[in-house]
Design an enzyme around this catalytic site. Structure first.
Site, PDB file in Angstrom:
ATOM      1  N   LYS A  10      60.912  70.133  30.694  1.00  0.00           N
ATOM      2  CA  LYS A  10      62.311  69.722  30.803  1.00  0.00           C
ATOM      3  C   LYS A  10      62.717  69.392  32.247  1.00  0.00           C
ATOM      4  CE  LYS A  10      63.847  72.255  26.703  1.00  0.00           C
ATOM      5  NZ  LYS A  10      64.759  73.305  26.229  1.00  0.00           N
ATOM      6  N   PHE A  65      75.585  75.567  21.059  1.00  0.00           N
ATOM      7  CA  PHE A  65      74.907  75.333  22.327  1.00  0.00           C
ATOM      8  C   PHE A  65      74.496  73.884  22.546  1.00  0.00           C
ATOM      9  CE2 PHE A  65      71.655  76.489  19.221  1.00  0.00           C
ATOM     10  CZ  PHE A  65      70.739  75.449  19.380  1.00  0.00           C
ATOM     11  N   ASN A 117      65.633  75.956  29.772  1.00  0.00           N
ATOM     12  CA  ASN A 117      64.327  76.587  29.894  1.00  0.00           C
ATOM     13  C   ASN A 117      63.276  75.537  30.237  1.00  0.00           C
ATOM     14  OD1 ASN A 117      63.687  75.437  27.288  1.00  0.00           O
ATOM     15  ND2 ASN A 117      64.880  77.108  26.410  1.00  0.00           N
ATOM     16  N   HIS A 120      59.873  72.440  25.905  1.00  0.00           N
ATOM     17  CA  HIS A 120      60.183  72.250  24.485  1.00  0.00           C
ATOM     18  C   HIS A 120      58.864  71.972  23.792  1.00  0.00           C
ATOM     19  CE1 HIS A 120      61.783  70.624  20.744  1.00  0.00           C
ATOM     20  NE2 HIS A 120      60.821  69.728  20.871  1.00  0.00           N
TER      21      HIS A 120
END
Length: 149
Positions: A10, A65, A117, A120
């Site tokens: 990410k 979220f 984070n 993925h």
């Protein structure tokens, strides 16, 4: 059984070559072959397709979220990889879980780290097929200056 899976480093982490190298090493150590890899830039539209199960067709129906996730995933370039191996989906999800304990998080706030984070990974064959199709349709993205030429 041999499977394909999609792995994305990410934004923020994709700008750290040592993180990409670590993911590749861990994937190869887990028996994965990297078939395709490139930097990509997610737009809001592509993010909505990629995270369709969280977007649910509209912002009104999206999981709580989702907006933060979309903002994060579109904030910079990501590094995507299509991998193949025995039980690739579960194998790489185990690698991701391990790497999330090794690579320092973006923040000390656990709420922030739910969406911000490091990696993925596809969670099932249907997601892998969809995510790989999206990835394959995206142009390689070098950086802002290069992209604006």
């Amino acid at each position: 059984m041999k499977q394909l899976t999609y792995i994305m480093v990410k934004p923020e982490f994709a700008e750290k070559p040592e993180v990409i190298d670590l993911v590749k090493k861990e994937a190869k150590d887990a028996g994965m072959e990297i078939l395709r890899e490139k930097f990509v830039k997610y737009t809001k539209e592509i993010a909505q397709k990629h995270y369709a199960e969280h977007f649910r067709g509209s912002y009104e129906n999206a999981k709580s979220f989702y907006t933060k996730l979309e903002d994060y995933i579109t904030s910079g370039r990501a590094y995507g990889m299509v991998m193949e191996g025995e039980d690739a989906i579960d194998g790489m999800r185990a690698v991701i879980k391990r790497l999330r304990t090794v690579v320092p998080p973006v923040s000390d706030d656990p709420e922030v780290n739910i969406t911000k984070n490091v990696l993925h990974g596809s969670d099932c064959e249907e997601s892998a097929t969809n995510e790989i199709e999206i990835f394959d349709s995206m142009e390689e993205y070098q950086n802002e200056e290069e992209h604006q030429k």
